[in-house]
Every structure is written in C-alpha cells, then in structure tokens.
Design an enzyme around this catalytic site. Structure first.
Site, mmCIF file in Angstrom:
data_model
loop_
_atom_site.group_PDB
_atom_site.id
_atom_site.type_symbol
_atom_site.label_atom_id
_atom_site.label_comp_id
_atom_site.label_asym_id
_atom_site.label_seq_id
_atom_site.Cartn_x
_atom_site.Cartn_y
_atom_site.Cartn_z
ATOM 1 N N ARG A 1 16.186 5.330 46.239
ATOM 2 C CA ARG A 1 15.160 6.385 46.234
ATOM 3 C C ARG A 1 14.811 6.777 44.806
ATOM 4 O O ARG A 1 14.595 7.946 44.491
ATOM 5 C CB ARG A 1 15.640 7.621 47.023
ATOM 6 C CG ARG A 1 16.003 7.355 48.456
ATOM 7 C CD ARG A 1 14.831 6.850 49.273
ATOM 8 N NE ARG A 1 15.241 6.536 50.624
ATOM 9 C CZ ARG A 1 15.658 5.337 51.031
ATOM 10 N NH1 ARG A 1 15.678 4.318 50.177
ATOM 11 N NH2 ARG A 1 16.034 5.137 52.270
ATOM 12 N N SER B 1 13.303 12.764 55.685
ATOM 13 C CA SER B 1 14.684 12.996 55.249
ATOM 14 C C SER B 1 14.682 13.838 53.985
ATOM 15 O O SER B 1 14.102 13.444 52.972
ATOM 16 C CB SER B 1 15.384 11.661 54.991
ATOM 17 O OG SER B 1 15.458 10.897 56.173
ATOM 18 N N GLU C 1 15.672 14.682 48.341
ATOM 19 C CA GLU C 1 14.738 13.569 48.118
ATOM 20 C C GLU C 1 13.401 14.070 47.588
ATOM 21 O O GLU C 1 12.850 13.478 46.654
ATOM 22 C CB GLU C 1 14.526 12.767 49.406
ATOM 23 C CG GLU C 1 15.640 11.793 49.717
ATOM 24 C CD GLU C 1 15.204 10.756 50.732
ATOM 25 O OE1 GLU C 1 13.997 10.453 50.805
ATOM 26 O OE2 GLU C 1 16.072 10.243 51.453
#
Length: 342
Positions: free
Chosen positions: A168, A242, A338
């Site tokens: 990520r 998420s 995130e």
C-alpha cells in the site's frame, strides 16, 4: 483566463470523497487534459497556492477544508497500445474509473486485473496506493506510467522500480514524489493467463460454485460477489474501504502473540516477518458494529469505518484513534491507516 482553466473557488468536496465528509476546496480545477497543467503554470494568480491532487476520493479522509488548489484528475481514455513477447499492454487515463477499466480489459478478452474488480477509485490513484486484493497487487501487472512534474512542468515515464512499490505504498506517497501527478497508467496483462487463486476465500468460493477451471470473467464475478457480501457500497454508506493496513510484525512477536491468542490470524512473509489481519485484531477488541457518534465500524467487516450519516472528519479520526489505542494495549501492535488524512 484560458477557457480550459475553469477554476472554482470555495468548492464543495463532499460529493468527491467516498466517506461523504463535508469539506471545501479553496480552489478547484477538474483536469480532463494534461495541457491544463501546462496552462496552470502560466496562471500567475495561483502561482503561490499549494496543489492537492484528488482522484476518486476513495482513499482520503478530509478532516477539514483544503487550503489549496485541488486538481481533480479526470483524464479519460483507455486502449490496447502494444504487445511484448509475454504480455498485452493496455493504457488508461488517470481519471478512468478503476472498476470500469477492469471491465474494459475483460471485454477485450484480457485477464490479469480480475482479482482487483470492484475496488473504488480511479486508475491514476491505483499505483499511488499500490492497491491490492485477493492475492494481487498493482505492481504484479504494472508496466509504466506517465507523470507531470508540478515543480518543473516536465513529463516523463516511470517504470515499476522507479515507482518504488511497497505494501500500500509507492514513491508518490513520499516527499520526493509528492509533486508528481499521474496522467496515465499502462499495464502488462499476461498472454498465458492463469487464474490467481492464492487467496483461500476466492478459491473456495469458486470451488463451491463448481468452477474448476475459471475464466477471467468468472474470477471477476466471484470477487465482485465476495466484496458485495462483505463491504458496504460507498453510494449507500460513506466509507473508504479498508481503513487500516494489515500490520507486519517480527516472527518473535507473532510467536508471543500466538501463545496468548492461539486463533491469531497471521501470514508468513518471504522476509521472515508475519503479516497480521487488522480486521481480526479490531474484532477481538469488540469494535465490530460499534459507533462513536456518527462514525462507526461496519458490522460485517471490522476493517471498514463508516459514516453513519452526518459524520465529520474529526469524528472518523476520533474513532480510528480509539481503535488504534485498544489494539495496541491488547496486542502491542500499532495499526496504520490506509487513507491519506487531509
């Protein structure tokens, strides 16, 4: 002012972030052509105003108004642009809807992106986050991308190693890449396609459906069904997917946790570390389905924070911090968000 530079002021951003959080941009420009970025460099009134690049708004948390010129990337276009010995090259403009682009590749008879079906956002944002799901990440099918350098006005092409992809993560999330705007992305989709069924939930769902040798379309349809069952639609419930990264810990830390929590969900990594399931940790702390004010944790997936209606960015941050604190106190693990906080 040039007609291609229709810059708005005090512009509402609530419709352009999937959390549906209220915020306004000091200035706003919808970028549909890279030439607008060239013209912008010549526009003296905004010369000293900071720039903020916005894609689909599916990976940002707007905590307050954005005191910058928001460049909302909406460059269109998608095409098969070439071939190599092993792959077909497909390119899309930064503003293309990600899932729409995945559908386009499937319509061309090309497999390779099906595991990433139904992920919200735009093509241009996909490599920035190195999005991933069901055993696949962008870096696995990436060829190159074109960037515009806001500092110099230059255009250049970057390859995978130059993008510095991580979990990520990428060059663009660090100071040395923050001035680069993605204009288009090219993917290398394999000629000799094989289904990627490394993710057990996906493999089991296909097996339960009696699909022994799935096509790319069947894999995509199965991924879509799983995601719709587990995750809220941002059009119905504000969210950014998420919210936390799955934390990576040392093998020793994981072994210690397993002594206390034998059902700990963990996955060994090639470098000897262990990746833990953030959703499991959050669930064990009793957060699934709970709310703090107008912000809450989705009842079907503890990894997803939601706007239950009328939440502010501050509400979501307060909830996230409470979850982080509980997980750290119980497991000694720090969860990292995130989304980008703005």
């Amino acid at each position: 002012m040039h007609p291609d530079l229709s810059i708005a002021s005090d512009f509402p951003l609530q419709p352009f972030n999937t959390f549906g959080l209220p915020a306004r941009a000091r200035h706003y420009l919808r970028v549909t052509d890279a030439a607008q970025l060239d013209l912008l460099r010549e526009h003296a009134p905004l010369a000293g105003v900071p720039r903020f690049v916005l894609g689909g708004g599916s990976n940002v948390l707007l905590a307050h108004d954005v005191e910058a010129l928001v460049l909302h990337m909406a460059i269109p276009g998608r095409a098969v642009v070439g071939e190599t010995e092993d792959a077909v090259l497909v390119r899309a403009g930064a503003g293309e809807n990600w899932h729409g682009f995945v559908e386009y590749t499937l319509e061309q008879g090309l497999g390779g992106l099906e595991n990433l079906s139904l992920i919200p956002g735009t093509v241009g944002a996909a490599p920035i986050q190195n999005i991933g799901a069901y055993g696949l990440e962008i870096k696995d099918v990436f060829h190159s991308l074109t960037v515009h350098d806001l500092a110099t006005g230059e255009r250049r092409t970057l390859t995978g190693p130059e993008c510095r992809f991580g979990y990520r993560d990428s060059l663009f999330k660090h100071p040395e890449g923050a001035h680069l705007v993605v204009l288009d992305v090219t993917f290398a989709l394999p000629r000799a396609w094989q289904p990627n069924l490394r993710y057990a939930e996906l493999a089991n769902a296909l097996a339960e459906g009696g699909i022994a040798a799935p096509t790319p379309r069947q894999v995509s349809e199965t991924v879509i069904a799983i995601r719709r069952r587990k995750l809220p639609d941002p059009a119905e419930i504000g969210n950014a997917g998420s919210f936390f990264k799955n934390p990576v810990v040392s093998r020793e830390h994981c072994a210690s946790l397993l002594e206390q929590f034998p059902k700990l969900v963990h996955h060994a990594q090639p470098d000897g570390t262990e990746k833990l399931a953030a959703g499991w940790l959050i669930d064990q702390c009793g957060w699934k389905g709970r709310s703090m004010g107008a912000a809450g944790v989705y009842p079907k997936q503890a990894l997803v924070l939601v706007n239950n209606g009328g939440a502010s960015g501050a509400d979501v941050i307060a909830l996230a911090q409470a979850i982080q604190q509980d997980v750290f106190e119980r497991f000694g693990v720090r969860l990292e968000p995130e989304p980008v906080f703005v």
